[in-house]
Design a protein around this motif. Structure first.
Motif, PDB file in Angstrom:
ATOM      1  N   GLU A  57       0.837  -1.203   0.000  1.00 44.44           N
ATOM      2  CA  GLU A  57       0.000   0.000   0.000  1.00 44.44           C
ATOM      3  C   GLU A  57       0.871   1.252   0.000  1.00 44.44           C
ATOM      4  N   PHE A  58       1.908   1.247   0.827  1.00 42.36           N
ATOM      5  CA  PHE A  58       2.822   2.380   0.922  1.00 42.36           C
ATOM      6  C   PHE A  58       3.525   2.634  -0.418  1.00 42.36           C
ATOM      7  N   LEU A  59       3.968   1.561  -1.059  1.00 37.14           N
ATOM      8  CA  LEU A  59       4.673   1.693  -2.339  1.00 37.14           C
ATOM      9  C   LEU A  59       3.735   2.171  -3.454  1.00 37.14           C
ATOM     10  N   LEU A  60       2.455   1.800  -3.373  1.00 33.65           N
ATOM     11  CA  LEU A  60       1.475   2.331  -4.331  1.00 33.65           C
ATOM     12  C   LEU A  60       1.356   3.850  -4.179  1.00 33.65           C
ATOM     13  N   PHE A  61       1.293   4.299  -2.931  1.00 35.71           N
ATOM     14  CA  PHE A  61       1.246   5.744  -2.679  1.00 35.71           C
ATOM     15  C   PHE A  61       2.495   6.425  -3.248  1.00 35.71           C
ATOM     16  N   LEU A  62       3.662   5.799  -3.055  1.00 43.35           N
ATOM     17  CA  LEU A  62       4.906   6.382  -3.561  1.00 43.35           C
ATOM     18  C   LEU A  62       4.921   6.452  -5.086  1.00 43.35           C
ATOM     19  N   ALA A  63       4.410   5.404  -5.730  1.00 38.31           N
ATOM     20  CA  ALA A  63       4.353   5.399  -7.197  1.00 38.31           C
ATOM     21  C   ALA A  63       3.472   6.542  -7.692  1.00 38.31           C
ATOM     22  N   ASP A  64       2.338   6.719  -7.051  1.00 38.14           N
ATOM     23  CA  ASP A  64       1.444   7.823  -7.402  1.00 38.14           C
ATOM     24  C   ASP A  64       2.156   9.163  -7.203  1.00 38.14           C
ATOM     25  N   ARG A  65       2.867   9.277  -6.094  1.00 34.70           N
ATOM     26  CA  ARG A  65       3.552  10.532  -5.744  1.00 34.70           C
ATOM     27  C   ARG A  65       4.625  10.883  -6.772  1.00 34.70           C
ATOM     28  N   ALA A  66       5.390   9.902  -7.189  1.00 32.86           N
ATOM     29  CA  ALA A  66       6.453  10.138  -8.175  1.00 32.86           C
ATOM     30  C   ALA A  66       5.858  10.626  -9.499  1.00 32.86           C
ATOM     31  N   GLU A  67       4.776   9.993  -9.925  1.00 33.28           N
ATOM     32  CA  GLU A  67       4.108  10.366 -11.169  1.00 33.28           C
ATOM     33  C   GLU A  67       3.514  11.772 -11.059  1.00 33.28           C
ATOM     34  N   HIS A  68       2.944  12.066  -9.918  1.00 31.16           N
ATOM     35  CA  HIS A  68       2.306  13.356  -9.652  1.00 31.16           C
ATOM     36  C   HIS A  68       3.322  14.496  -9.701  1.00 31.16           C
ATOM     37  N   VAL A  69       4.458  14.292  -9.042  1.00 30.59           N
ATOM     38  CA  VAL A  69       5.495  15.331  -9.020  1.00 30.59           C
ATOM     39  C   VAL A  69       6.024  15.574 -10.433  1.00 30.59           C
ATOM     40  N   LYS A  70       6.282  14.497 -11.166  1.00 31.31           N
ATOM     41  CA  LYS A  70       6.852  14.643 -12.517  1.00 31.31           C
ATOM     42  C   LYS A  70       5.882  15.318 -13.488  1.00 31.31           C
ATOM     43  N   SER A  71       4.604  14.910 -13.455  1.00 35.69           N
ATOM     44  CA  SER A  71       3.697  15.404 -14.490  1.00 35.69           C
ATOM     45  C   SER A  71       2.859  16.617 -14.102  1.00 35.69           C
ATOM     46  N   ILE A  72       2.673  16.866 -12.813  1.00 36.85           N
ATOM     47  CA  ILE A  72       1.829  18.006 -12.396  1.00 36.85           C
ATOM     48  C   ILE A  72       2.637  19.077 -11.648  1.00 36.85           C
ATOM     49  N   ILE A  73       3.378  18.680 -10.639  1.00 33.74           N
ATOM     50  CA  ILE A  73       4.033  19.673  -9.767  1.00 33.74           C
ATOM     51  C   ILE A  73       5.199  20.371 -10.467  1.00 33.74           C
TER      52      ILE A  73
END
Length: 194
Positions: A57-73
């Protein structure tokens, strides 16, 4: 400026983000988890509470976070970014579970985010009484079904997470009126810009 609105379920994050968007018409509105196409799929997986492993579950959150930072933030750092949750929530949930060391938590989040975090985190803080009242008025998702004490533990862990990640935290009493909460947030953002 990159800010995040944090708080446990029913604290009023969506309401405040909608109100803030009226004051910052050019703001980039996003959320975590689920701010990207892949993130939406990850969010569904997490909210369904299907994972057997806390680490998964934690690693799923991290995967989402990495994608979010790269494409949105990253592409929007020169704009106002208002995020519904952030890395802070992910760290808070992991802290409550307690099976990942704080050193690993910080290191893995720094890796996933390239050390890009909100400049300010606004925590909409609920009392136990108010939380239980709000939960009684809605259909609960997989996380909310874990109960009010679990959610209150998350709220405390959000505070700890901001300290671990070195992010400025502004706590706001979420039992105030919607307008009072919005004004508190706006005044704090204005103080930064002055």
């Amino acid at each position: 400026m990159y800010i995040a609105i944090e708080g446990i379920d029913t604290a009023g994050k969506s309401t405040q983000i909608a109100k803030l968007s009226q004051h910052f018409e050019d703001a980039v509105l996003t959320k975590e988890p689920g701010g990207t196409e892949i993130g939406k799929e990850i969010r569904e997986m997490v909210l369904s509470a299907r994972t057997q492993s806390d680490k998964a579950e934690f690693l799923l959150f991290l995967a989402d976070r990495a994608e979010h930072v790269k494409s949105i933030i990253k592409p929007n750092l020169n704009k106002m970014i208002i995020s519904d949750r952030s890395a802070v929530s992910g760290v808070a949930y992991a802290l409550v579970k307690g099976n990942i060391s704080t050193t690993d938590l910080v290191m893995l989040n720094n890796f996933a985010t390239d050390n890009i975090y909100p400049q300010k985190v606004f925590l909409l803080r609920l009392t136990k009484k108010e939380l239980e009242l709000r939960l009684s008025q809605k259909k609960l998702d997989g996380i909310e079904l874990r109960g009010s004490q679990y959610l209150l533990n998350i709220q405390d862990a959000i505070i700890q997470a901001t300290q671990l990640l070195g992010i400025e935290l502004i706590e706001i009493d979420a039992t105030q009126t919607r307008s009072e909460i919005t004004n508190n947030i706006l005044n704090n953002i204005k103080d930064t810009h002055d």
